[in-house]
Scaffold this motif. Structure first.
Motif, PDB file in Angstrom:
ATOM      1  N   ASN A 218      -4.440  -8.404  -6.039  1.00  0.00           N
ATOM      2  CA  ASN A 218      -4.673  -7.044  -6.539  1.00  0.00           C
ATOM      3  C   ASN A 218      -5.766  -7.128  -7.595  1.00  0.00           C
ATOM      4  OD1 ASN A 218      -3.524  -7.881  -8.975  1.00  0.00           O
ATOM      5  ND2 ASN A 218      -1.634  -6.727  -8.729  1.00  0.00           N
ATOM      6  N   CYS A 282       2.771   3.625  -6.382  1.00  0.00           N
ATOM      7  CA  CYS A 282       4.067   3.039  -6.730  1.00  0.00           C
ATOM      8  C   CYS A 282       4.059   1.539  -6.409  1.00  0.00           C
ATOM      9  CB  CYS A 282       5.195   3.748  -5.968  1.00  0.00           C
ATOM     10  SG  CYS A 282       4.919   3.912  -4.209  1.00  0.00           S
ATOM     11  N   GLY A 283       4.756   0.759  -7.231  1.00  0.00           N
ATOM     12  CA  GLY A 283       4.807  -0.690  -7.042  1.00  0.00           C
ATOM     13  C   GLY A 283       5.454  -1.055  -5.718  1.00  0.00           C
ATOM     14  N   THR A 347       7.969   3.187  -2.237  1.00  0.00           N
ATOM     15  CA  THR A 347       7.673   2.118  -1.278  1.00  0.00           C
ATOM     16  C   THR A 347       8.646   2.134  -0.098  1.00  0.00           C
ATOM     17  OG1 THR A 347       6.603   0.815  -2.954  1.00  0.00           O
ATOM     18  CG2 THR A 347       7.518  -0.407  -1.114  1.00  0.00           C
TER      19      THR A 347
END
Ligand SMILES: NC(=O)C1=CN([C@@H]2O[C@H](COP(=O)(O)OP(=O)(O)OC[C@H]3O[C@@H](n4cnc5c(N)ncnc54)[C@H](O)[C@@H]3O)[C@@H](O)[C@H]2O)[C@@H](O)CC1
Ligand SMILES: Nc1ncnc2c1ncn2[C@@H]1O[C@H](COP(=O)(O)OP(=O)(O)OP(=O)(O)O)[C@@H](O)[C@H]1O
Ligand SMILES: [Mg+2]
Length: 365
Positions: A218, A282-283, A347
């Motif tokens: 990332n 969102c993670g 997720t």
């Protein structure tokens, strides 16, 4: 909102030999380099958001169609893919679950998780479909942990390494290094994410020259990798050129730089996947991606070994094809999930959209 037409609208024909693609890309990337040092407005033109104009957008829909195997009643359990995720500790149980369940939702037959003892019952309780091994046990020696994983290793088509290994006093990183060395000796592909990238950034030899390795950094992980390997800052203006050079510096391991547009390079070609996904950040979306890349690169590897003469892909590297397919499917699923859930998109909603997203591109019948 319908990513299927996004695929067709952005798709460009890459139906020519990989070497020709590679030559063209070198040319385009040299042109990018040529922009350096010119007026600010022209420099912006080379930024990630404008890479499409250079013809680097992957023909993701076509790749997805060609590497996804048909459902065939002659196949046995396991032949559509066996994936292992190594990671998961007391503090973090979501990330390895997201990667492992995504692999199953896309179509792999079996998905294993090797995690710490206290993470195991939690991950099992999320889903009875996952096979969970609590082998990262603090009372075990490193050699015992590695032996437990090695018992299974030969069965896997791909390992996903590194989702959340931190937060314990035991040195899991030494175990993971050993497991990666063994996978490499056995020619098993490895997708390295999260803490695995921390490990690899500080031990480049683990993946250097291994063409079956994929790194999925990332924004922060990429920054650290570039600083360590190239001794420079991560660059958006010359993003394609820098990624190509980074991949070459690690001996041709494939790197998927995640962001607004996902950039993929194995040191030979650079591809971009920029179809719009979701504005929700969102993670866990990176975890879906790593499980997806594991499945698609295994499928691409198999398709290339069985039908290479008629596939005519833009890259002959199955890891690159797997990254393109994984990135495109994640974006499509994120888009479907967002259309339904808007600001509440999580997720788990994106994971629930994986099946419908793949079905639109590769119908089961
Ligand atoms: N529900 C969950 O369990 C989730 C867990 N996640 C995990 O949460 C952890 C943090 O990820 P984020 O993406 O939020 O964080 P960042 O984007 O800040 O990146 C953290 C990464 O950098 C590495 N790192 C940390 N300090 C470093 C240093 N000084 N030098 C070099 N590398 C360093 C870590 O190993 C980790 O991989 C990861 O392990 C990630 O996989 C995420 O995947 C989100 C979902
Ligand atoms: N700014 C953005 N705009 C659109 N899509 C994005 C953006 N940033 C990331 N993505 C998409 O989200 C996916 C996950 O990338 P992200 O940067 O969130 O990974 P991550 O931080 O490792 O996630 P995780 O929370 O799972 O650790 C990427 O493949 C990309 O498709
Ligand atoms: Mg991550």
């Amino acid at each position: 909102m319908c990513p299927l037409h996004t695929f067709s609208s952005v798709a460009r024909s890459h139906n020519f030999a990989a070497s020709a693609v590679s030559r063209r890309q070198q040319f385009l990337i040299r042109s990018l380099g040529g922009v350096r040092g010119s007026a600010p407005s022209r420099r912006m033109a080379a930024g990630v958001t404008n890479l499409n104009s250079l013809g680097l957008e992957a023909d993701a829909g076509s790749i997805l169609k060609r590497i996804t195997p048909p459902l065939d009643s002659g196949l046995h359990k396991g032949q559509a893919g066996k994936i292992a995720v190594i990671g998961g500790c007391r503090e973090y149980t979501g990330a390895p679950y997201f990667a492992a369940i995504s692999a199953l939702k896309i179509g792999a037959d079996l998905s294993h998780v090797f995690c710490t003892k206290d993470a195991a019952p939690v991950i099992k309780s999320y889903s009875p479909e996952l096979i969970v091994h609590p082998v990262l046990e603090e009372s075990y020696s490193i050699s015992l942990v590695v032996a437990e994983v090695k018992k299974w290793m030969e069965r896997f088509d791909c390992l996903v390494v590194g989702q959340v290994l931190e937060g314990t006093h035991f040195s899991w990183l030494d175990c993971i290094s050993e497991i990666m060395r063994h996978a490499r000796q056995s020619n098993i592909p490895i997708v390295v994410d999260g803490d695995g990238l921390f490990l690899v950034t500080n031990n480049l030899g683990l993946i250097a020259g291994y063409s079956l390795a994929v790194l999925t950094p990332n924004v922060n992980e990429y920054k650290r990798l570039v600083e360590k390997v190239l001794g420079r800052n991560a660059d958006d203006q010359d993003a394609a050129e820098q990624l190509l050079s980074l991949s070459r510096s690690v001996g041709g391991a494939t790197i998927l730089r995640k962001g607004n547009a996902d950039l993929i390079s194995d040191g030979e070609t650079v591809s971009v996947v920029s179809a719009f996904g979701s504005p929700r950040r969102c993670g866990g979306q990176g975890d879906i991606l790593s499980g997806s890349v594991a499945v698609f690169s295994s499928w691409a590897r198999q398709q290339i070994s069985e039908h290479s003469e008629r596939l005519n892909f833009s890259s002959s590297n199955p890891m690159v094809l797997g990254c393109i397919a994984g990135s495109a499917l994640l974006r499509k699923a994120a888009s479907l999930a967002f259309a339904e859930n808007k600001r509440a998109t999580l997720t788990t909603d994106i994971i629930e959209s994986l099946g419908a997203s793949l079905e639109e591109i590769c119908p089961a019948k």
